[in-house]
Structures are given as structure tokens and as C-alpha cells.
Design a protein around this motif. Structure first.
Motif, PDB file in Angstrom:
ATOM      1  N   ALA A   1      19.104 -35.593  23.946  1.00  0.00           N
ATOM      2  CA  ALA A   1      19.606 -34.626  22.967  1.00  0.00           C
ATOM      3  C   ALA A   1      19.959 -35.336  21.670  1.00  0.00           C
ATOM      4  N   GLY A   2      20.574 -36.503  21.768  1.00  0.00           N
ATOM      5  CA  GLY A   2      20.928 -37.267  20.574  1.00  0.00           C
ATOM      6  C   GLY A   2      19.697 -37.699  19.802  1.00  0.00           C
ATOM      7  N   ALA A   3      18.673 -38.122  20.528  1.00  0.00           N
ATOM      8  CA  ALA A   3      17.430 -38.529  19.867  1.00  0.00           C
ATOM      9  C   ALA A   3      16.772 -37.333  19.203  1.00  0.00           C
ATOM     10  N   TYR A   4      16.788 -36.191  19.877  1.00  0.00           N
ATOM     11  CA  TYR A   4      16.215 -34.973  19.292  1.00  0.00           C
ATOM     12  C   TYR A   4      16.975 -34.569  18.045  1.00  0.00           C
ATOM     13  N   ASP A   5      18.299 -34.616  18.101  1.00  0.00           N
ATOM     14  CA  ASP A   5      19.114 -34.272  16.932  1.00  0.00           C
ATOM     15  C   ASP A   5      18.828 -35.210  15.767  1.00  0.00           C
ATOM     16  N   SER A   6      18.662 -36.493  16.063  1.00  0.00           N
ATOM     17  CA  SER A   6      18.354 -37.462  15.015  1.00  0.00           C
ATOM     18  C   SER A   6      16.987 -37.184  14.399  1.00  0.00           C
ATOM     19  N   LEU A   7      16.024 -36.860  15.239  1.00  0.00           N
ATOM     20  CA  LEU A   7      14.682 -36.545  14.749  1.00  0.00           C
ATOM     21  C   LEU A   7      14.707 -35.276  13.904  1.00  0.00           C
ATOM     22  N   ALA A   8      15.398 -34.256  14.384  1.00  0.00           N
ATOM     23  CA  ALA A   8      15.494 -32.999  13.639  1.00  0.00           C
ATOM     24  C   ALA A   8      16.157 -33.236  12.288  1.00  0.00           C
ATOM     25  N   PHE A   9      17.215 -34.046  12.256  1.00  0.00           N
ATOM     26  CA  PHE A   9      17.896 -34.364  11.001  1.00  0.00           C
ATOM     27  C   PHE A   9      16.942 -35.070  10.037  1.00  0.00           C
ATOM     28  N   ALA A  10      16.211 -36.057  10.549  1.00  0.00           N
ATOM     29  CA  ALA A  10      15.278 -36.813   9.698  1.00  0.00           C
ATOM     30  C   ALA A  10      14.178 -35.909   9.155  1.00  0.00           C
ATOM     31  N   LEU A  11      13.651 -35.033   9.989  1.00  0.00           N
ATOM     32  CA  LEU A  11      12.601 -34.122   9.531  1.00  0.00           C
ATOM     33  C   LEU A  11      13.131 -33.147   8.485  1.00  0.00           C
ATOM     34  N   ASN A  12      14.330 -32.627   8.703  1.00  0.00           N
ATOM     35  CA  ASN A  12      14.938 -31.722   7.718  1.00  0.00           C
ATOM     36  C   ASN A  12      15.196 -32.455   6.411  1.00  0.00           C
ATOM     37  N   GLN A  13      15.663 -33.687   6.506  1.00  0.00           N
ATOM     38  CA  GLN A  13      15.935 -34.470   5.303  1.00  0.00           C
ATOM     39  C   GLN A  13      14.649 -34.697   4.512  1.00  0.00           C
ATOM     40  N   GLN A  14      13.565 -35.032   5.204  1.00  0.00           N
ATOM     41  CA  GLN A  14      12.300 -35.275   4.518  1.00  0.00           C
ATOM     42  C   GLN A  14      11.749 -33.989   3.915  1.00  0.00           C
ATOM     43  N   THR A  15      11.904 -32.871   4.625  1.00  0.00           N
ATOM     44  CA  THR A  15      11.474 -31.571   4.091  1.00  0.00           C
ATOM     45  C   THR A  15      12.227 -31.257   2.811  1.00  0.00           C
ATOM     46  N   LEU A  16      13.536 -31.471   2.824  1.00  0.00           N
ATOM     47  CA  LEU A  16      14.350 -31.183   1.644  1.00  0.00           C
ATOM     48  C   LEU A  16      13.957 -32.096   0.482  1.00  0.00           C
ATOM     49  N   ILE A  17      13.733 -33.366   0.754  1.00  0.00           N
ATOM     50  CA  ILE A  17      13.325 -34.287  -0.318  1.00  0.00           C
ATOM     51  C   ILE A  17      11.979 -33.848  -0.901  1.00  0.00           C
ATOM     52  N   ASN A  18      11.030 -33.518  -0.040  1.00  0.00           N
ATOM     53  CA  ASN A  18       9.715 -33.068  -0.518  1.00  0.00           C
ATOM     54  C   ASN A  18       9.832 -31.800  -1.354  1.00  0.00           C
ATOM     55  N   ASP A  19      10.676 -30.874  -0.915  1.00  0.00           N
ATOM     56  CA  ASP A  19      10.850 -29.627  -1.663  1.00  0.00           C
ATOM     57  C   ASP A  19      11.591 -29.856  -2.978  1.00  0.00           C
ATOM     58  N   LEU A  20      12.528 -30.793  -2.996  1.00  0.00           N
ATOM     59  CA  LEU A  20      13.205 -31.143  -4.259  1.00  0.00           C
ATOM     60  C   LEU A  20      12.220 -31.794  -5.227  1.00  0.00           C
ATOM     61  N   ARG A  21      11.326 -32.612  -4.700  1.00  0.00           N
ATOM     62  CA  ARG A  21      10.279 -33.214  -5.550  1.00  0.00           C
ATOM     63  C   ARG A  21       9.453 -32.119  -6.222  1.00  0.00           C
ATOM     64  N   ALA A  22       9.048 -31.131  -5.433  1.00  0.00           N
ATOM     65  CA  ALA A  22       8.223 -30.047  -5.972  1.00  0.00           C
ATOM     66  C   ALA A  22       9.032 -29.181  -6.940  1.00  0.00           C
ATOM     67  N   HIS A  23      10.238 -28.804  -6.544  1.00  0.00           N
ATOM     68  CA  HIS A  23      11.092 -27.930  -7.361  1.00  0.00           C
ATOM     69  C   HIS A  23      11.406 -28.563  -8.710  1.00  0.00           C
ATOM     70  N   CYS A  24      11.693 -29.856  -8.701  1.00  0.00           N
ATOM     71  CA  CYS A  24      12.095 -30.550  -9.926  1.00  0.00           C
ATOM     72  C   CYS A  24      10.960 -31.336 -10.566  1.00  0.00           C
TER      73      CYS A  24
END
Length: 97
Positions: free
Chosen positions: A20-43
């Protein structure tokens, strides 16, 4: 029989917690990368700007604190429409310096 069940549970629970901890870490990393990619596009941030700089600039932005928190929360909760609305509220800093 009960001893076997207790022993099995004792052995499996830590493994489940680690999974569960590994899954949570992976989910966090994927969400973080999605947000960074979307901020790149938005800005319209250049590809040459490293992800770490983007994170640092936005995390240190008092102006964007509430909008960024709401955006990250919506992404984590799989609320796509709210995520897109909150992303539009984020003000784009100047990355050309």
C-alpha cells in the motif's frame, strides 16, 4: 488452526502495508508528474526548464498557494472537471529569467 491463521495474518499485514505504501508513493509521483506537465502546458514553460525548478517556483509562490493546493487535491481525488477549473486559476510566473 488459530495459531496458523494468526501467524499468516502477522506475516501478510506488513507486506500489505509495504505494498500500500509503495502504491501510494507511485500514485503521488504520477500525480506530481501530471501536474508538472499540465503546468508546463498551461504556462507555456519551455522544455529546457527542469521539473525541479517548476516545483520550486510554484511551491514558493504565495500567490498560487490556494489554487495549487486545490488543483493537487482535485487531481488526487480524480475530480477531472474541478482539476481543470483549478488549473486555470493558477497564475503563471516568468520562467525566462
Amino acid at each position: 488452526m488459530i495459531k496458523t491463521w494468526v501467524l499468516s495474518a502477522a506475516l501478510l499485514l506488513p507486506a500489505f502495508g509495504a505494498t500500500a505504501g509503495a502504491y501510494d508513493s507511485l500514485a503521488f509521483a504520477l500525480n506530481q508528474q501530471t501536474l508538472i506537465n499540465d503546468l508546463r502546458a498551461h504556462c507555456q514553460i519551455a522544455k529546457e526548464v527542469p521539473d525541479e525548478k517548476i516545483k520550486s517556483v510554484f511551491i514558493n509562490s504565495k500567490e498560487n498557494h490556494d489554487a495549487l493546493s486545490a488543483t493537487a487535491r482535485a487531481l488526487k481525488n480524480h475530480q477531472q472537471e474541478q482539476y481543470q477549473q483549478q488549473l486555470k486559476r493558477i497564475h503563471c510566473p516568468d520562467f525566462t529569467q
